[in-house]
Design a protein around this motif. Structure first.
Motif, PDB file in Angstrom:
ATOM      1  N   LEU A 185       1.065  -0.881  -0.149  1.00  0.00           N
ATOM      2  CA  LEU A 185       0.349  -0.025   0.069  1.00  0.00           C
ATOM      3  C   LEU A 185       0.970   1.542   0.416  1.00  0.00           C
ATOM      4  O   LEU A 185       2.007   0.920   0.641  1.00  0.00           O
ATOM      5  CB  LEU A 185      -0.735  -0.059   1.396  1.00  0.00           C
ATOM      6  CG  LEU A 185      -1.668  -0.921   0.881  1.00  0.00           C
ATOM      7  CD1 LEU A 185      -2.588  -0.735   2.743  1.00  0.00           C
ATOM      8  CD2 LEU A 185      -3.171  -0.580   0.409  1.00  0.00           C
ATOM      9  N   GLU A 188      -9.667  -3.727   3.181  1.00  0.00           N
ATOM     10  CA  GLU A 188      -9.223  -4.347   1.848  1.00  0.00           C
ATOM     11  C   GLU A 188     -10.386  -5.489   1.689  1.00  0.00           C
ATOM     12  O   GLU A 188     -11.000  -5.986   2.571  1.00  0.00           O
ATOM     13  CB  GLU A 188      -8.202  -5.279   1.296  1.00  0.00           C
ATOM     14  CG  GLU A 188      -6.869  -3.616   1.230  1.00  0.00           C
ATOM     15  CD  GLU A 188      -5.489  -4.696   1.873  1.00  0.00           C
ATOM     16  OE1 GLU A 188      -4.794  -4.214   0.884  1.00  0.00           O
ATOM     17  OE2 GLU A 188      -4.934  -4.990   3.168  1.00  0.00           O
ATOM     18  N   ARG A 215      -2.821   1.001   9.105  1.00  0.00           N
ATOM     19  CA  ARG A 215      -3.141   1.800   8.567  1.00  0.00           C
ATOM     20  C   ARG A 215      -4.385   2.547   9.085  1.00  0.00           C
ATOM     21  O   ARG A 215      -3.534   3.529   8.592  1.00  0.00           O
ATOM     22  CB  ARG A 215      -3.677   0.981   7.148  1.00  0.00           C
ATOM     23  CG  ARG A 215      -3.477   0.243   5.929  1.00  0.00           C
ATOM     24  CD  ARG A 215      -2.232   1.224   5.839  1.00  0.00           C
ATOM     25  NE  ARG A 215      -3.090   2.015   4.667  1.00  0.00           N
ATOM     26  CZ  ARG A 215      -2.219   4.238   4.670  1.00  0.00           C
ATOM     27  NH1 ARG A 215      -1.753   4.196   5.514  1.00  0.00           N
ATOM     28  NH2 ARG A 215      -2.644   4.549   3.710  1.00  0.00           N
ATOM     29  N   GLY A 265      -1.645   5.438   9.610  1.00  0.00           N
ATOM     30  CA  GLY A 265      -1.970   6.417   8.635  1.00  0.00           C
ATOM     31  C   GLY A 265      -0.400   5.830   7.824  1.00  0.00           C
ATOM     32  O   GLY A 265       0.742   6.471   7.004  1.00  0.00           O
ATOM     33  N   GLY A 270      -3.229   4.047   0.700  1.00  0.00           N
ATOM     34  CA  GLY A 270      -4.345   2.912   0.545  1.00  0.00           C
ATOM     35  C   GLY A 270      -3.924   2.236  -0.667  1.00  0.00           C
ATOM     36  O   GLY A 270      -4.813   1.521  -0.780  1.00  0.00           O
ATOM     37  N   ALA A 308       0.701   5.201   1.331  1.00  0.00           N
ATOM     38  CA  ALA A 308       0.520   6.124   2.527  1.00  0.00           C
ATOM     39  C   ALA A 308      -0.829   5.891   2.096  1.00  0.00           C
ATOM     40  O   ALA A 308      -2.004   5.649   3.359  1.00  0.00           O
ATOM     41  CB  ALA A 308       0.709   7.439   2.636  1.00  0.00           C
ATOM     42  N   PRO A 321      -1.511  -4.951   9.620  1.00  0.00           N
ATOM     43  CA  PRO A 321      -1.638  -3.943   8.612  1.00  0.00           C
ATOM     44  C   PRO A 321      -2.782  -2.961   9.184  1.00  0.00           C
ATOM     45  O   PRO A 321      -2.818  -1.679   8.205  1.00  0.00           O
ATOM     46  CB  PRO A 321      -2.215  -4.702   7.284  1.00  0.00           C
ATOM     47  CG  PRO A 321      -2.438  -6.312   7.905  1.00  0.00           C
ATOM     48  CD  PRO A 321      -1.435  -6.134   8.673  1.00  0.00           C
ATOM     49  N   THR A 322      -3.829  -3.406   9.923  1.00  0.00           N
ATOM     50  CA  THR A 322      -5.103  -3.021  10.311  1.00  0.00           C
ATOM     51  C   THR A 322      -4.694  -1.910  10.694  1.00  0.00           C
ATOM     52  O   THR A 322      -4.842  -0.797  11.184  1.00  0.00           O
ATOM     53  CB  THR A 322      -6.178  -3.550  10.462  1.00  0.00           C
ATOM     54  OG1 THR A 322      -6.849  -4.665   9.594  1.00  0.00           O
ATOM     55  CG2 THR A 322      -7.226  -2.823  10.905  1.00  0.00           C
ATOM     56  N   VAL A 379      -6.118  -5.568   5.412  1.00  0.00           N
ATOM     57  CA  VAL A 379      -6.839  -4.104   6.583  1.00  0.00           C
ATOM     58  C   VAL A 379      -8.437  -4.959   6.324  1.00  0.00           C
ATOM     59  O   VAL A 379      -8.767  -4.702   5.005  1.00  0.00           O
ATOM     60  CB  VAL A 379      -6.709  -3.148   5.485  1.00  0.00           C
ATOM     61  CG1 VAL A 379      -6.859  -1.585   6.960  1.00  0.00           C
ATOM     62  CG2 VAL A 379      -4.476  -2.407   5.343  1.00  0.00           C
ATOM     63  N   PRO A 430       2.337   2.827   6.071  1.00  0.00           N
ATOM     64  CA  PRO A 430       1.859   2.386   5.071  1.00  0.00           C
ATOM     65  C   PRO A 430       2.733   0.947   5.201  1.00  0.00           C
ATOM     66  O   PRO A 430       2.929   0.741   6.227  1.00  0.00           O
ATOM     67  CB  PRO A 430       3.605   2.628   3.789  1.00  0.00           C
ATOM     68  CG  PRO A 430       4.559   3.374   4.836  1.00  0.00           C
ATOM     69  CD  PRO A 430       3.802   4.080   5.834  1.00  0.00           C
ATOM     70  N   VAL A 431       1.789   0.017   4.529  1.00  0.00           N
ATOM     71  CA  VAL A 431       2.226  -1.682   4.988  1.00  0.00           C
ATOM     72  C   VAL A 431       3.217  -2.231   4.573  1.00  0.00           C
ATOM     73  O   VAL A 431       3.733  -2.450   3.137  1.00  0.00           O
ATOM     74  CB  VAL A 431       0.558  -1.975   4.767  1.00  0.00           C
ATOM     75  CG1 VAL A 431       1.100  -3.833   5.240  1.00  0.00           C
ATOM     76  CG2 VAL A 431      -0.840  -2.043   5.440  1.00  0.00           C
ATOM     77  N   ASP A 461      -8.866   2.221   4.403  1.00  0.00           N
ATOM     78  CA  ASP A 461      -8.523   1.230   3.516  1.00  0.00           C
ATOM     79  C   ASP A 461      -8.498  -0.152   3.911  1.00  0.00           C
ATOM     80  O   ASP A 461      -7.529  -1.049   2.922  1.00  0.00           O
ATOM     81  CB  ASP A 461      -7.300   1.710   3.552  1.00  0.00           C
ATOM     82  CG  ASP A 461      -6.598   3.251   3.781  1.00  0.00           C
ATOM     83  OD1 ASP A 461      -6.686   3.907   2.506  1.00  0.00           O
ATOM     84  OD2 ASP A 461      -6.007   3.693   4.729  1.00  0.00           O
TER      85      ASP A 461
END
Length: 576
Positions: A18, A366, A345, A348, A22, A20, A341-342, A359, A350-351, A364
């Motif tokens: 991702l 998914e 994000r 704010g 998303g 930043a 990842p959740t 996420v 990146p993953v 964001d």
């Protein structure tokens, strides 16, 4: 390494990381991702943001499936957790990647399945090594800390990267600002926090009798904790009222253990209420993302340590003011690897590309994956290898060592009166029906369960021609996953020992080197992937993210650690 999971039929593009904001970027743009990640670490969290990032409170009870009022349990007394569910979203199909603490917690903290990075055995330290993830793989709380969050852990860590109490506590010192605090109040003013609070009162060991005779070493060492647990009880559950799963016989010993568990659950709920009250007292409830969950399913025989729903299905309730809808219920699959990842994000950030989860919440969010996966490997001293894949309705389990009993000797588990009673009944030939299935001398190589009609997984459909197509589908998916994930648990453990601790010795991280420029000190380590911590004039340890601004006459102390290796020596740097 396996790509990050995504919706069924869309796996070709789900491995992309991702931005930043998303959106997806392809793997060929990894230098761009690295730049975004670097900027996220160096810039203040609120730079250019309309709102500050949320505080995050992750409350994790131990050894507990969804035995809560919010999940429809008629016995559980959980008013605080139930209120949290009314104010947030409840996930019906949340699962861990293992039915036991250390492998499951290792996957949660990294966002990567435990067997992808060698953390699958219970515990790796008992196998003569620690798991050593690739150099670029960091625990998600360290990424939050690098971006400005105050990170605090209370209770167990258990990430397979520590030698303290066989790995149950401790770990890389760079992950946390505070590992002894009970809350977030040690942070700087207006600093966002990530608090990881483990509640141990529902742990398997808290179901043991207060005293046995003659007492063994394990019972004696844990006696104070059991006494404390009994002191926390609010009420006592009538054993006659507890529901009995079909894989247990219905007798007084089983009922008494389950009643004790419900007493512990009520006390745990009160602890959750205390944490939520602290948020209210501090005026932080409206700015804090709260998660309640557990580290795996029930800490009971045939639950804990197994990839059946009784061992891996967990409660998951999230309240994020302004984001979650109060009182909503979500049927999507969620895996333990999705937490990292959740929450990144949500902050704010990146993953990282290596993260395998998705996420599952927020702007964001998914797509739901088609499947979630779990594993069972060595349990204490006993070799095992089991893998599972689950979709919304079916669970497929593969025993890779089927010519051994289901029940292997586990000293810790065998302290539980219920387990003693089950073994007694088995030896007397008194177990019949579903309770007898777990005590067979050999295993079914494959198991397939329709969880809609068989929620306790006691009817194996693998040999039923009516389910041949479903069986073939689940087989193919597990085969795909084992290859895509690079499952290191398929290797013999001796190979992991050689790989992670060559020569049988724990590698030692290279001590930090420093470079000075006017008003600044830069730090580095020759050990690839090492994290560096430092302190100024004896102050608290901080995570190194870039050159340190310091004044004349300051003294910096620094040390480094690569995950799974021993810490370096401390280095003192005196500035003129």
């Amino acid at each position: 390494m396996a790509p990050r999971s995504g919706a069924a039929g869309k796996r070709g593009d789900v491995g992309a990381p991702l931005r930043a904001g998303g959106t997806r970027v392809s793997r060929r743009h990894r230098p761009e991702l690295a730049l975004v990640a670097l900027l996220a670490l160096l810039l203040p969290l609120d730079a250019g943001a309309e709102e500050p990032p949320p505080n995050i409170l992750l409350i994790m009870a131990e050894d507990l499936g969804p035995r809560l009022g919010a999940y429809g349990d008629p016995i559980a007394k959980t008013p605080n957790i139930d209120r949290l569910a009314r104010e947030g979203v409840l996930y019906e199909r949340a699962f861990t990647t293992a039915g036991v603490c250390a492998p499951s917690r290792a996957a949660i903290i990294m966002g990567v399945h435990q067997n992808t990075w060698g953390a699958g055995h219970m515990r790796t330290y008992r196998g003569g090594y620690l798991a050593v993830p690739p150099p670029d793989m960091k625990a998600f709380p360290e990424l939050l800390r690098a971006a400005g969050y105050y990170t605090v852990n209370a209770g167990k860590t258990d990430y397979q990267m520590s030698t303290t109490l066989q790995g149950a506590f401790g770990g890389p010192f760079t992950i946390w600002d505070d590992t002894s605090g009970s809350n977030w109040r040690g942070r700087a003013e207006d600093q966002p926090f990530f608090a990881y609070m483990t509640l141990g009162i529902t742990h398997e060991g808290q179901l043991w009798p207060i005293m046995t005779w003659p007492p063994g070493l394990m019972e004696t060492l844990t006696l104070p904790m059991r006494l404390w647990t009994r002191w926390q009880w609010i009420g006592e559950t009538d054993p006659r009222t507890v529901p009995i799963p079909p894989y247990y016989p219905d007798n007084p010993v089983v009922r008494e253990d389950l009643a004790r568990l419900y007493n512990n659950i009520e006390a745990m709920d009160a602890q959750v209420g205390e944490l939520l009250a602290k948020l209210e007292e501090d005026g932080l409830a409206d700015r804090t993302l709260v998660i309640f969950t557990t580290d795996h399913g029930d800490g009971l025989p045939r639950g804990k340590r197994w990839p059946y729903d009784s061992g891996t299905r967990i409660p998951l309730i999230v309240r994020w003011p302004g984001v979650t809808d109060a009182g909503s219920v979500e049927a999507e699959l969620v895996s333990g690897v999705d937490f990292a990842p959740t929450l990144l994000r949500a902050a704010g950030l990146p993953v990282p590309d290596h993260v395998q989860g998705r996420v599952f919440l927020g702007p964001d969010k998914e797509s739901e994956p088609g499947y979630v996966y779990a594993a069972r490997d060595r349990m204490d001293a006993h070799r095992d290898r089991v893998r599972s894949v689950r979709d919304r309705d079916f669970l497929y389990v593969r025993h890779l060592i089927p010519d051994q009993p289901y029940v292997l000797p586990i000293e810790y588990r065998n302290q539980l009166p219920m387990m003693v009673e089950l073994q007694r009944l088995h030896e007397a030939g008194a177990l019949t029906g579903p309770p007898a299935l777990w005590f067979r001398e050999t295993r079914d190589a494959e198991e397939l369960f329709d969880t809609r009609d068989d929620p306790h997984q006691v009817r194996n459909l693998a040999g039923d021609p009516a389910h041949a197509d479903r069986l073939a589908t689940m087989r193919r998916e597990l085969d795909r996953w084992l290859e895509a994930s690079g499952d290191l648990g398929l290797l013999e453990e001796e190979e992991l020992r050689k790989r992670f601790w060559p020569g049988g010795e724990q590698p030692v991280t290279a001590a930090p080197r420093h470079e000075q420029s006017p008003g600044r000190v830069g730090l580095s380590s020759a050990s690839a992937g090492a994290s560096i911590g430092y302190r100024i004039d004896g102050g608290p340890w901080r995570l190194y993210t870039g050159p340190i601004p310091v004044g004349a006459g300051a003294e910096i102390t620094a040390k480094a650690v690569r995950y799974g290796w021993a810490e370096s020596d401390e280095v003192d740097i005196e500035l003129p």
